[in-house]
Design a protein around this motif. Structure first.
Motif, PDB file in Angstrom:
ATOM      1  N   GLU A 193       0.241  -1.484  -2.281  1.00 23.77           N
ATOM      2  CA  GLU A 193      -1.164  -1.543  -2.683  1.00 23.77           C
ATOM      3  C   GLU A 193      -1.647  -0.295  -3.398  1.00 23.77           C
ATOM      4  OE1 GLU A 193      -4.253  -1.046   0.428  1.00 23.77           O
ATOM      5  OE2 GLU A 193      -2.583  -1.169   1.832  1.00 23.77           O
TER       6      GLU A 193
ATOM      7  N   GLY B 218      -4.487  -4.612  -2.881  1.00 22.97           N
ATOM      8  CA  GLY B 218      -4.971  -4.533  -1.508  1.00 22.97           C
ATOM      9  C   GLY B 218      -6.487  -4.467  -1.441  1.00 22.97           C
ATOM     10  N   THR B 219      -6.991  -4.185  -0.264  1.00 18.93           N
ATOM     11  CA  THR B 219      -8.439  -4.155  -0.059  1.00 18.93           C
ATOM     12  C   THR B 219      -9.115  -2.984  -0.757  1.00 18.93           C
ATOM     13  OG1 THR B 219      -8.084  -2.932   1.998  1.00 18.93           O
ATOM     14  CG2 THR B 219      -8.296  -5.337   2.155  1.00 18.93           C
ATOM     15  N   GLY B 220      -8.325  -1.961  -1.105  1.00 17.60           N
ATOM     16  CA  GLY B 220      -8.891  -0.817  -1.826  1.00 17.60           C
ATOM     17  C   GLY B 220      -8.911  -1.021  -3.331  1.00 17.60           C
ATOM     18  N   TYR B 221      -8.257  -2.098  -3.814  1.00 13.59           N
ATOM     19  CA  TYR B 221      -8.186  -2.431  -5.240  1.00 13.59           C
ATOM     20  C   TYR B 221      -7.701  -1.245  -6.080  1.00 13.59           C
ATOM     21  CZ  TYR B 221     -11.065  -6.201  -3.432  1.00 13.59           C
ATOM     22  OH  TYR B 221     -11.540  -7.256  -2.675  1.00 13.59           O
ATOM     23  N   PHE B 222      -6.736  -0.500  -5.535  1.00 18.80           N
ATOM     24  CA  PHE B 222      -6.226   0.667  -6.258  1.00 18.80           C
ATOM     25  C   PHE B 222      -5.575   0.240  -7.577  1.00 18.80           C
ATOM     26  CE2 PHE B 222      -5.782   2.105  -1.713  1.00 18.80           C
ATOM     27  CZ  PHE B 222      -6.906   2.924  -1.752  1.00 18.80           C
TER      28      PHE B 222
ATOM     29  N   ARG C 218     -10.006  -0.816  -9.666  1.00 22.59           N
ATOM     30  CA  ARG C 218     -11.292  -0.638  -8.987  1.00 22.59           C
ATOM     31  C   ARG C 218     -12.232   0.195  -9.835  1.00 22.59           C
ATOM     32  NH1 ARG C 218     -10.743   2.268  -3.637  1.00 22.59           N
ATOM     33  NH2 ARG C 218     -12.409   3.716  -4.104  1.00 22.59           N
TER      34      ARG C 218
ATOM     35  N   GLY D 100      -5.947  -2.157   7.460  1.00 18.92           N
ATOM     36  CA  GLY D 100      -6.022  -1.449   6.179  1.00 18.92           C
ATOM     37  C   GLY D 100      -4.988  -0.338   6.119  1.00 18.92           C
TER      38      GLY D 100
ATOM     39  N   ARG E 185      -4.892   6.040  -8.307  1.00 19.10           N
ATOM     40  CA  ARG E 185      -5.675   5.191  -7.407  1.00 19.10           C
ATOM     41  C   ARG E 185      -7.191   5.298  -7.626  1.00 19.10           C
ATOM     42  NH1 ARG E 185      -2.829   4.738  -1.515  1.00 19.10           N
ATOM     43  NH2 ARG E 185      -0.651   4.819  -2.182  1.00 19.10           N
TER      44      ARG E 185
ATOM     45  N   HIS F 120      -8.440   5.730   3.779  1.00 12.35           N
ATOM     46  CA  HIS F 120      -8.262   4.491   4.533  1.00 12.35           C
ATOM     47  C   HIS F 120      -8.676   3.317   3.644  1.00 12.35           C
ATOM     48  CE1 HIS F 120      -7.747   6.386   8.555  1.00 12.35           C
ATOM     49  NE2 HIS F 120      -8.465   7.341   7.995  1.00 12.35           N
ATOM     50  N   SER F 121      -7.772   2.375   3.466  1.00 10.70           N
ATOM     51  CA  SER F 121      -8.171   1.154   2.768  1.00 10.70           C
ATOM     52  C   SER F 121      -9.081   0.355   3.693  1.00 10.70           C
ATOM     53  CB  SER F 121      -6.946   0.314   2.413  1.00 10.70           C
ATOM     54  OG  SER F 121      -6.080   1.021   1.558  1.00 10.70           O
TER      55      SER F 121
ATOM     56  N   HIS G 256     -11.511  -7.519   2.384  1.00 10.06           N
ATOM     57  CA  HIS G 256     -11.823  -7.538   0.958  1.00 10.06           C
ATOM     58  C   HIS G 256     -13.328  -7.646   0.718  1.00 10.06           C
ATOM     59  CE1 HIS G 256      -7.876  -7.847  -1.111  1.00 10.06           C
ATOM     60  NE2 HIS G 256      -7.478  -8.283   0.073  1.00 10.06           N
TER      61      HIS G 256
END
Length: 517
Positions: free
Chosen positions: A199, A217-221, A224, A260, A276, A285-286, A290
């Motif tokens: 991610e 992933g949830t962090g949209y690296f 974003r 995460g 990122r 921390h991610s 989402h």
């Protein structure tokens, strides 16, 4: 009585202090009288020990050091090398965790193109409860081409991808060093298999010629905006890189479902922060969930959005199954909207990670076998199995592991730690410290500079090639010519003393699980 009082009054720690300072007095006296080289050495040694003793005695952070100055330090030293000592001297062939010595050895041997046979007899116990095995055929097949592949891409996809059945699982640049990522990607190029980015986004080291599965992933690296939300423009640009063959949306992972990801500050270098779009030298921390969707219907529409932005590349999602109802709701949304992913990655709770709380890594999520069976049956019962491929990850090292997961429903598999072993990982269990001794899970240049990309990329390619060869030998012994024929009737498990059942009996009953070719 006097003897007990003496021992109570003059503890071991106090005796240590007394001995050290007597040694210091002796060294000083010797120097005054003789002024020899030996007396100077004695003063240096005794002075150093006396300093340590005083530091230990006056500090209040560690009781054991306060009570047992100097000697207590040996406890911390031995504790720090405990994993290595256990691994080298006391661990049996089948004892190590999470991977035993035999499992690690087969990867090392295949990566180095060394002897891959075992002598004298089996070391496992075929009579233990839980023992699994495959039934062979008296009419074995001969397989000359072991480049086993599966096509991923449904009728909604315009750029299907022919994937190897064994690929590199998600590991981000940041969790792994630049040299490790480069070696993995170049190994994937040589061997013709895919490399999941993890991610953490697509770095320049991922773009070394190997096919990529870009994980979001949830962090949209990597895709974003400045507020951390999904950015269509960035995603469209990077998803259309020619080396990006598929996109995997991570809902959760086996080692820490619902938690995460974690990037420690010492691994968050300036370079990684630019990749990122985050602040450097901070622990990141991610999010646990989402922000681009919040329910099953929004999820499948987001999948359609990703497919459109990527110009029809295969889109899937990765999940460690927890609440079965939630997976059923996602599948129901697929049926209702007519929108479905091209693949689903099932990550077992036994999957690995660089850093996770103990409660998550040991006690959260469904094991791979159970999750595969559940997902496979659910897709079959809802008429979606011929449209969606299933990928599996979680402790998949050997040809037996691959064949077994395929029997339970997988079309292809991932391996992270297996590929790390091929790079030279020694299971030092230091992934989250930044001090990986073999330069894989670290951003410390003094550690990763010793990793030779030219050598390690060949080991990664060799491991894949030899594992595919072993898979060909294994399934041919079972009477099959390709991996699509592997089925749950082939595998058996001892579930009690004197009781053995096939995977078909245990998991599927009369349900036909044959895959569409």
């Amino acid at each position: 009585m006097f003897h007990k009082k003496f021992l109570n009054r003059f503890t071991f720690g106090q005796l240590t202090m007394a001995v050290v300072f007597l040694y210091l007095i002796y060294a000083i006296t010797s120097f005054v009288l003789y002024q020899s080289t030996a007396s100077i050495v004695n003063i240096v040694i005794s002075g150093f020990l006396a300093t340590l003793a005083i530091i230990d005695k006056i500090q209040n952070k560690h009781t054991i050091r306060k009570n047992y100055p100097i000697f207590a330090r040996f406890r911390y030293m031995f504790e720090s090398i405990r994993p290595e000592m256990r691994q080298y001297f006391w661990e049996g062939e089948l004892d190590g965790k999470p991977f035993n010595r035999r499992e690690r050895s087969i990867v090392y041997q295949r990566a180095k193109n060394e002897k891959q046979t075992v002598s004298f007899g089996m070391q496992d116990d075929p009579n233990r409860i839980g023992y699994e095995w495959a039934s062979h055929s008296v009419y074995p097949k001969h397989i000359s081409d072991t480049n086993f592949r599966t096509t991923i891409g449904s009728d909604l996809c315009s750029q299907p991808y022919s994937a190897s059945v064994y690929n590199i699982s998600a590991m981000s640049y940041g969790a792994l060093s630049k040299k490790a990522i480069t070696a993995l990607n170049e190994g994937a190029k040589i061997g013709g298999f895919a490399h999941n980015t993890g991610e953490g986004g697509i770095s320049q080291y991922h773009r070394s010629g190997g096919d990529l599965i870009w994980q979001i992933g949830t962090g949209y690296f990597g895709c974003r905006n400045e507020k951390g939300f999904f950015d269509d423009t960035l995603f469209e640009e990077r998803s259309n890189y020619p080396e990006v063959k598929m996109i995997e949306l991570k809902l959760s992972q086996g080692a820490k479902p619902g938690h995460g990801g974690l990037l420690p500050a010492e691994k968050n270098t300036l370079e990684i922060s630019k990749i990122r779009s985050i602040t450097p030298h901070t622990t990141v921390h991610s999010p646990s969930g989402h922000t681009a969707f919040s329910n099953p219907t929004e999820l499948v529409h987001f999948i359609a959005r990703l497919r459109k932005l990527s110009n029809g590349k295969p889109i899937g999602f990765k999940i460690c199954i927890g609440k079965k109802d939630e997976f059923l709701d996602i599948v129901a949304a697929m049926v209702e909207t007519g929108i479905h992913p091209d693949f689903i990655t099932i990550d077992g709770a036994e999957g690995g990670t660089g850093a996770a709380p103990l409660e998550f890594i040991d006690y959260m999520g469904m094991a791979l076998n159970d999750a595969l069976v559940f997902a496979n049956k659910t897709l079959i019962e809802n008429g979606l199995r011929d449209k969606i491929k299933i990928l599996a990850s979680g402790r998949i090292i050997s040809a037996f592991d691959i064949a077994k997961t395929m029997a339970l429903g997988a079309d292809a598999c991932y391996s992270a730690r297996g590929m790390m072993f091929a790079l030279g990982c020694i299971q030092a269990l230091q992934c989250d410290s930044g001090h990986c001794p073999v330069g894989i899970a670290t951003q410390d240049e003094t550690l990763y500079k010793g990793l030779d990309v030219t050598d390690k990329r060949m080991r990664v390619a060799n491991f894949h090639k030899n594992t595919m060869k072993a898979l060909g030998e294994f399934i041919s012994a079972c009477g099959y010519e390709n991996t699509q024929e592997v089925n749950p009737k082939t595998f058996y498990k001892r579930i009690d003393h004197g009781v053995i059942k096939s995977f078909q009996e245990m998991y599927f009953g009369n349900l036909d699980t044959r895959k569409v070719k």
